[in-house]
Write a protein that holds these residues in place. Structure first.
Motif, PDB file in Angstrom:
ATOM      1  N   PRO A 104       0.827  -1.213   0.000  1.00  0.00           N
ATOM      2  CA  PRO A 104       0.000   0.000   0.000  1.00  0.00           C
ATOM      3  C   PRO A 104       0.860   1.263   0.000  1.00  0.00           C
ATOM      4  N   TYR A 105       0.288   2.337  -0.499  1.00  0.00           N
ATOM      5  CA  TYR A 105       0.917   3.653  -0.427  1.00  0.00           C
ATOM      6  C   TYR A 105       0.971   4.075   1.039  1.00  0.00           C
ATOM      7  N   ARG A 106       2.087   4.702   1.443  1.00  0.00           N
ATOM      8  CA  ARG A 106       2.314   5.041   2.848  1.00  0.00           C
ATOM      9  C   ARG A 106       2.393   6.546   3.053  1.00  0.00           C
ATOM     10  N   VAL A 107       1.603   7.031   3.998  1.00  0.00           N
ATOM     11  CA  VAL A 107       1.561   8.460   4.298  1.00  0.00           C
ATOM     12  C   VAL A 107       1.843   8.681   5.779  1.00  0.00           C
ATOM     13  N   LEU A 108       2.754   9.599   6.073  1.00  0.00           N
ATOM     14  CA  LEU A 108       3.003  10.042   7.444  1.00  0.00           C
ATOM     15  C   LEU A 108       2.346  11.408   7.620  1.00  0.00           C
ATOM     16  N   ALA A 149      12.346  14.451   6.727  1.00  0.00           N
ATOM     17  CA  ALA A 149      12.016  14.251   5.318  1.00  0.00           C
ATOM     18  C   ALA A 149      13.182  14.673   4.426  1.00  0.00           C
ATOM     19  N   ALA A 150      13.841  15.784   4.788  1.00  0.00           N
ATOM     20  CA  ALA A 150      14.992  16.232   4.000  1.00  0.00           C
ATOM     21  C   ALA A 150      16.140  15.233   4.091  1.00  0.00           C
ATOM     22  N   LEU A 151      16.408  14.717   5.298  1.00  0.00           N
ATOM     23  CA  LEU A 151      17.517  13.785   5.483  1.00  0.00           C
ATOM     24  C   LEU A 151      17.272  12.447   4.789  1.00  0.00           C
ATOM     25  N   THR A 152      16.030  12.015   4.765  1.00  0.00           N
ATOM     26  CA  THR A 152      15.706  10.726   4.146  1.00  0.00           C
ATOM     27  C   THR A 152      15.277  10.873   2.687  1.00  0.00           C
ATOM     28  N   ARG A 153      15.281  12.120   2.201  1.00  0.00           N
ATOM     29  CA  ARG A 153      14.876  12.419   0.818  1.00  0.00           C
ATOM     30  C   ARG A 153      13.450  11.945   0.522  1.00  0.00           C
ATOM     31  N   THR A 154      12.599  12.100   1.515  1.00  0.00           N
ATOM     32  CA  THR A 154      11.182  11.799   1.352  1.00  0.00           C
ATOM     33  C   THR A 154      10.446  13.097   1.034  1.00  0.00           C
ATOM     34  N   PRO A 155       9.678  13.155  -0.022  1.00  0.00           N
ATOM     35  CA  PRO A 155       8.967  14.409  -0.336  1.00  0.00           C
ATOM     36  C   PRO A 155       7.973  14.758   0.763  1.00  0.00           C
ATOM     37  N   HIS A 156       7.813  16.058   1.000  1.00  0.00           N
ATOM     38  CA  HIS A 156       6.809  16.460   1.978  1.00  0.00           C
ATOM     39  C   HIS A 156       5.867  17.504   1.397  1.00  0.00           C
ATOM     40  N   LEU A 157       4.621  17.431   1.873  1.00  0.00           N
ATOM     41  CA  LEU A 157       3.614  18.442   1.605  1.00  0.00           C
ATOM     42  C   LEU A 157       3.331  19.160   2.908  1.00  0.00           C
ATOM     43  N   LEU A 158       2.791  20.368   2.805  1.00  0.00           N
ATOM     44  CA  LEU A 158       2.485  21.131   4.007  1.00  0.00           C
ATOM     45  C   LEU A 158       1.124  21.798   3.837  1.00  0.00           C
ATOM     46  N   THR A 159       0.232  21.569   4.789  1.00  0.00           N
ATOM     47  CA  THR A 159      -1.011  22.332   4.858  1.00  0.00           C
ATOM     48  C   THR A 159      -0.814  23.454   5.861  1.00  0.00           C
ATOM     49  N   GLN A 160      -0.907  24.696   5.392  1.00  0.00           N
ATOM     50  CA  GLN A 160      -0.802  25.853   6.275  1.00  0.00           C
ATOM     51  C   GLN A 160      -2.212  26.342   6.573  1.00  0.00           C
ATOM     52  N   HIS A 161      -2.600  26.269   7.838  1.00  0.00           N
ATOM     53  CA  HIS A 161      -3.980  26.574   8.221  1.00  0.00           C
ATOM     54  C   HIS A 161      -4.211  28.059   8.438  1.00  0.00           C
ATOM     55  N   VAL A 162      -3.212  28.767   8.930  1.00  0.00           N
ATOM     56  CA  VAL A 162      -3.413  30.176   9.293  1.00  0.00           C
ATOM     57  C   VAL A 162      -2.196  30.989   8.876  1.00  0.00           C
ATOM     58  N   ALA A 163      -2.389  32.307   8.873  1.00  0.00           N
ATOM     59  CA  ALA A 163      -1.274  33.237   8.713  1.00  0.00           C
ATOM     60  C   ALA A 163      -0.833  33.669  10.120  1.00  0.00           C
ATOM     61  N   LEU A 164      -0.134  34.789  10.234  1.00  0.00           N
ATOM     62  CA  LEU A 164       0.258  35.292  11.541  1.00  0.00           C
ATOM     63  C   LEU A 164      -0.979  35.585  12.377  1.00  0.00           C
ATOM     64  N   GLN A 220      13.141   0.786  -2.062  1.00  0.00           N
ATOM     65  CA  GLN A 220      12.347   0.695  -0.840  1.00  0.00           C
ATOM     66  C   GLN A 220      12.992   1.498   0.275  1.00  0.00           C
ATOM     67  N   HIS A 221      12.161   2.173   1.077  1.00  0.00           N
ATOM     68  CA  HIS A 221      12.690   2.975   2.172  1.00  0.00           C
ATOM     69  C   HIS A 221      13.384   2.079   3.190  1.00  0.00           C
ATOM     70  N   PRO A 222      14.492   2.535   3.758  1.00  0.00           N
ATOM     71  CA  PRO A 222      15.161   1.733   4.778  1.00  0.00           C
ATOM     72  C   PRO A 222      14.241   1.373   5.939  1.00  0.00           C
ATOM     73  N   ARG A 244      11.501   7.584   6.934  1.00  0.00           N
ATOM     74  CA  ARG A 244      12.066   6.523   6.085  1.00  0.00           C
ATOM     75  C   ARG A 244      10.978   5.567   5.607  1.00  0.00           C
ATOM     76  N   TRP A 245      10.037   5.296   6.483  1.00  0.00           N
ATOM     77  CA  TRP A 245       8.957   4.356   6.174  1.00  0.00           C
ATOM     78  C   TRP A 245       7.997   4.895   5.108  1.00  0.00           C
ATOM     79  N   ALA A 246       7.802   6.214   5.093  1.00  0.00           N
ATOM     80  CA  ALA A 246       6.723   6.823   4.318  1.00  0.00           C
ATOM     81  C   ALA A 246       7.105   7.053   2.860  1.00  0.00           C
ATOM     82  N   ASP A 247       6.087   7.093   2.021  1.00  0.00           N
ATOM     83  CA  ASP A 247       6.245   7.555   0.642  1.00  0.00           C
ATOM     84  C   ASP A 247       6.131   9.072   0.561  1.00  0.00           C
ATOM     85  N   VAL A 248       5.380   9.657   1.487  1.00  0.00           N
ATOM     86  CA  VAL A 248       5.238  11.104   1.531  1.00  0.00           C
ATOM     87  C   VAL A 248       4.955  11.507   2.968  1.00  0.00           C
TER      88      VAL A 248
END
Length: 398
Positions: A3-7, A112-127, A387-389, A90-94
């Motif tokens: 299965p696809y893996r999401v963190l 995510a940067a160290l394991t070269r796993t792509p990341h998305l970000l939901t930003q809910h608010v501004a300042l 495969q992720h380590p 490491r486990w996740a696909d994203v």
């Protein structure tokens, strides 16, 4: 094929109550229902790994004194957060981060940067215009340093309104990677009362008046939510009473005529509170598009909230939703108008329900998330195809 893996990464997660944690829980449940393997990395009173409703929840022990003493929801997690973030990245696909203001996001973004796993970000608010200069200053520093790094590297930055989209672009998000994705709402749980008898029974369960118009405020009792403004605008002679659902500084509510405080409510109880009331009011600021507004709309309530140019992507009909300046007199006049006109309330409530059912369903939200997750990597993602380590680490998988 596995299965696809999401963190999913959030500073809090239920049973802690709040908007972001409810969003993350619904995302986790609906992604899991589509066959995605989901792990949530979050804080907790103690370190533990558990599984519920097909979702693995990894809790790192945290101290919540800042929230308890100052009303700022900022858990301070133990150093074990770093190793947990690395293992699950490491486990996740994203990796999907929620808001870049929190330690959980900083650690998981670095992992995510160290394991070269792509990341998305939901930003809910501004300042957030917090009354404390210290809190405002800390926000700006965090967004300028950790926030900028997370936004810049994100494969996709998802925002809830146009104002937040402008905010993230100003702090380094690449314009071509910024997209709009509204939160979902459970339109089965949050629904209109089926009859006058059902509304009366809900009022009785909360000890609310059986007669008269009730105006509901749902949210933490903190300045950005505008609860004090709503109290200042209240005119008991206009024929309505105020109902507050939420925790925080309740001292201003005590002893006031026509004001009721229900405290913090779990989602099922909150859904019943919406059905007990006739109008929803939330004069908040800097919140994206508040989840409680969506819940109120799904519950068939006429909505009165703050006018924000960032709401444009939601295509709200201004004849059916009251979008007001954060001014006492404007709020007072709108509340009096709605309290006096039952037909107007009914018409606005019908529109609210129809709009929520069409625009805010969680299944549609999860489907769009999967599309964002599975978009091809950007050239600088550098995510390995093998495969992720972490997938070999059975202990790390709980």
């Amino acid at each position: 094929m596995r299965p696809y893996r999401v963190l999913l990464v959030s500073h809090y997660y239920p049973p802690h109550l709040g908007g972001i944690e409810n969003v993350v829980r619904q995302e986790a449940l609906h992604l899991a229902a589509r066959g995605v393997e989901v792990t949530v990395l979050t804080s907790g009173e103690r370190a533990e790994v558990g599984t519920a409703d097909g979702v693995r929840v990894v809790r790192v022990a945290a101290w919540n004194g800042i929230e308890q003493r100052a009303g700022v929801p900022f858990p301070v997690l133990s150093p074990a957060l770093l190793s947990a973030a690395l293992r699950w990245a490491r486990w996740a696909d994203v990796v999907h981060l929620h808001d870049c203001l929190y330690l959980t996001s900083w650690a998981a973004g670095a992992a995510a940067a160290l394991t070269r796993t792509p990341h998305l970000l939901t930003q809910h608010v501004a300042l957030v215009e917090h009354p404390s200069p210290l809190v405002r200053g800390v926000q700006r520093v965090v967004y300028a340093v950790a926030g900028r790094a997370l936004l810049r590297r994100a494969r996709r930055v998802l925002t809830l309104n146009a104002s937040v989209a402008d905010f993230v672009r100003g702090y380094g998000a690449r314009p071509e990677r910024v997209g709009h994705l509204p939160n979902g709402v459970d339109t089965a749980l949050f629904r209109p009362a089926g009859s006058a008898a059902e509304q009366a029974a809900a009022r009785a369960r909360f000890g609310l008046p059986a007669e008269g118009v009730l105006v509901l405020f749902a949210g933490r009792l903190v300045p950005k939510k505008g609860y004090q403004l709503l109290l200042d605008a209240h005119d008991p002679a206009a024929g309505y009473q105020l109902v507050f659902a939420g925790d925080g500084d309740a001292a201003a509510l005590r002893g006031r005529a026509g004001v009721h405080h229900l405290g913090t409510l779990a989602p099922e109880a909150l859904a019943e509170a919406y059905r007990a009331c006739d109008v929803f009011a939330l004069p908040s600021t800097a919140e994206g598009f508040p989840l409680t507004v969506q819940e109120a709309m799904a519950s068939g309530l006429p909505v009165l909230t703050t006018d924000d140019p960032g709401y444009a992507p939601y295509e709200l009909d201004r004849t059916q939703v009251r979008l007001l300046p954060r001014q006492r007199d404007a709020l007072r006049a709108a509340l009096a108008e709605l309290a006096a006109d039952e037909q107007l309330r009914a018409r606005m409530g019908r529109w609210s329900r129809e709009h929520a059912a069409a625009a805010f369903g969680w299944p549609q939200h999860a489907e769009r998330l999967l599309t964002h997750y599975q978009d091809g990597p950007h050239p600088d993602d550098q995510h390995p195809d093998d495969q992720h380590p972490g997938s070999q680490d059975q202990a790390g998988r709980g």
